[in-house]
Design a protein around this motif. Sequence first.
Motif, PDB file in Angstrom:
ATOM      1  N   ARG A 134       0.218  31.928 -24.219  1.00 15.79           N
ATOM      2  CA  ARG A 134       0.637  30.622 -24.123  1.00 15.79           C
ATOM      3  C   ARG A 134      -0.640  29.531 -25.096  1.00 15.79           C
ATOM      4  N   THR A 135      -0.630  28.907 -25.414  1.00 15.04           N
ATOM      5  CA  THR A 135      -1.284  28.424 -26.551  1.00 15.04           C
ATOM      6  C   THR A 135      -1.338  26.680 -25.728  1.00 15.04           C
ATOM      7  N   ALA A 136      -0.939  26.167 -25.698  1.00 12.13           N
ATOM      8  CA  ALA A 136      -0.920  24.645 -24.792  1.00 12.13           C
ATOM      9  C   ALA A 136      -0.393  23.803 -24.083  1.00 12.13           C
ATOM     10  N   THR A 137      -0.228  22.991 -23.412  1.00  7.29           N
ATOM     11  CA  THR A 137       0.572  22.149 -22.545  1.00  7.29           C
ATOM     12  C   THR A 137       0.431  20.214 -23.043  1.00  7.29           C
ATOM     13  N   SER A 138       1.622  19.342 -22.740  1.00  7.22           N
ATOM     14  CA  SER A 138       1.938  18.817 -22.912  1.00  7.22           C
ATOM     15  C   SER A 138       1.401  18.232 -21.251  1.00  7.22           C
ATOM     16  N   TRP A 139       1.355  17.216 -21.726  1.00  5.73           N
ATOM     17  CA  TRP A 139       1.162  16.063 -20.492  1.00  5.73           C
ATOM     18  C   TRP A 139       2.153  14.918 -20.237  1.00  5.73           C
ATOM     19  N   ILE A 140       2.873  14.970 -19.622  1.00  2.64           N
ATOM     20  CA  ILE A 140       3.918  14.165 -19.286  1.00  2.64           C
ATOM     21  C   ILE A 140       4.323  12.726 -18.794  1.00  2.64           C
ATOM     22  N   GLY A 141       4.028  11.488 -18.961  1.00  3.21           N
ATOM     23  CA  GLY A 141       3.808  10.404 -18.207  1.00  3.21           C
ATOM     24  C   GLY A 141       4.982   9.485 -17.244  1.00  3.21           C
ATOM     25  N   MET A 142       5.246   9.708 -16.341  1.00  5.19           N
ATOM     26  CA  MET A 142       6.634   9.031 -15.697  1.00  5.19           C
ATOM     27  C   MET A 142       5.712   7.513 -15.513  1.00  5.19           C
ATOM     28  N   GLY A 143       6.248   7.266 -17.329  1.00  6.37           N
ATOM     29  CA  GLY A 143       6.790   5.813 -17.465  1.00  6.37           C
ATOM     30  C   GLY A 143       7.539   5.014 -16.031  1.00  6.37           C
ATOM     31  N   VAL A 144       6.608   3.933 -15.593  1.00  8.23           N
ATOM     32  CA  VAL A 144       7.633   2.770 -14.571  1.00  8.23           C
ATOM     33  C   VAL A 144       7.743   1.250 -14.830  1.00  8.23           C
ATOM     34  N   ASN A 145       9.079   1.022 -15.237  1.00  8.92           N
ATOM     35  CA  ASN A 145       8.834  -0.024 -15.308  1.00  8.92           C
ATOM     36  C   ASN A 145       8.050  -0.970 -15.009  1.00  8.92           C
ATOM     37  N   PRO A 146       7.347  -1.922 -15.390  1.00  3.85           N
ATOM     38  CA  PRO A 146       6.632  -3.129 -14.529  1.00  3.85           C
ATOM     39  C   PRO A 146       7.777  -3.996 -13.358  1.00  3.85           C
ATOM     40  N   GLN A 147       8.263  -4.039 -13.741  1.00  2.05           N
ATOM     41  CA  GLN A 147       9.297  -5.508 -12.780  1.00  2.05           C
ATOM     42  C   GLN A 147       9.699  -3.873 -11.684  1.00  2.05           C
ATOM     43  N   ARG A 229       1.470  -1.601 -20.218  1.00  2.82           N
ATOM     44  CA  ARG A 229       2.943  -2.110 -20.570  1.00  2.82           C
ATOM     45  C   ARG A 229       4.155  -1.394 -20.078  1.00  2.82           C
ATOM     46  N   LEU A 230       3.694  -0.637 -19.096  1.00  8.12           N
ATOM     47  CA  LEU A 230       4.306   0.174 -18.240  1.00  8.12           C
ATOM     48  C   LEU A 230       3.221   0.666 -16.943  1.00  8.12           C
ATOM     49  N   LYS A 231       3.828   0.620 -15.495  1.00  7.23           N
ATOM     50  CA  LYS A 231       3.176   2.524 -14.523  1.00  7.23           C
ATOM     51  C   LYS A 231       3.892   2.979 -14.471  1.00  7.23           C
TER      52      LYS A 231
END
Length: 334
Positions: A134-147, A229-231
């Motif tokens: 295995r070489t690398a892993t991606s970060w995944i953001g839990m993006g949430v709308n500010p509303q 711009r996102l939570k």
Amino acid sequence: MSSHGKGARTIVGRRLFVSASMAGMVAAPAIVSAQSASGDWPSRQIRVVVPYPPGGPSDITTRIVLERASSLLGQSVLFDNKAGASGAIGAEHVKNSAPDGYTFLTTTTAMVCITQHLQPLPYDPATDFIPVARTATSWIGMGVNPQVPANNLQEFIAYAKANPGKINFGSAGLATITQLYGEMFNIETGVNMVHVPYKGSAPATNDLLSGQIQVQFDPTTLPHIAAGRLKCFAIVGEKRWPGRPDIPTLREQGYGKIGGDAWFGILAPKGTPQPITDKLAKAIAEAAGMPDVNEKLVTSGNYASYLGPAAFKETIARQAKSFGEIIKTAGIKI
């Protein structure tokens, strides 16, 4: 003893000697081959098939790590992009390539842990390839709308439970890993977010920013999270994202224990000599441990996450089983 007995013995002895000599001659090429595999390799350019278009995360991470690894081995590497059919075209090509240690395959979580549960493949992830590293892993953001009226993960879960079916999460498409992250979240937390598939991550992120959907689990959310711009209430990954080190991972908050991460790795065709795969794995480990290599990976939204052949094989098997259970539980079909 009669002269006849002595003669018979002499003949038998000669036959045994000849048989032993012939056996030695048969075994010799195998010994020489093994020594050559571990000692002379690589004696020419190495080819790495990337089964996705240039510029994507699988392509970028492979080039960053393998260019350094190949320089450590003293040979150049040719990156051959053979995109199509969710990686199946490139995978089938490598499956049918000579296992001589000069053709390898970039793989993703989806290719060896997910797609097999959804559609027939021209390759068997478990038997047609040898895991190298295995070489690398991606970060995944839990993006949430500010509303969304929540300021942390527990508040979000409480709000989602109080409003079942009213929160929509977007993905890059049906049966993609970005959908599976949302389904994993539903299963682990007991909420009922509704999946909205898009034709790619970018349009989903645009609708997230405008409030058409409320949540997205995707690397494309990270720049917007960093800009405010996102939570973001959690990062999916083994460690925190340097862009916002104050945001804890899902696992730190008691979730993210099923499924797996969005990682990248290298496979070899079945039959490739182990001395060769071990030697390449060692070079990848050394490359992945270099600060400048990891810095380049971090800039691209990924991080070095080396696993050797045995650990990588175990990870593939474990996560393939886990993703299969998620797909079955969520009733995902193409």
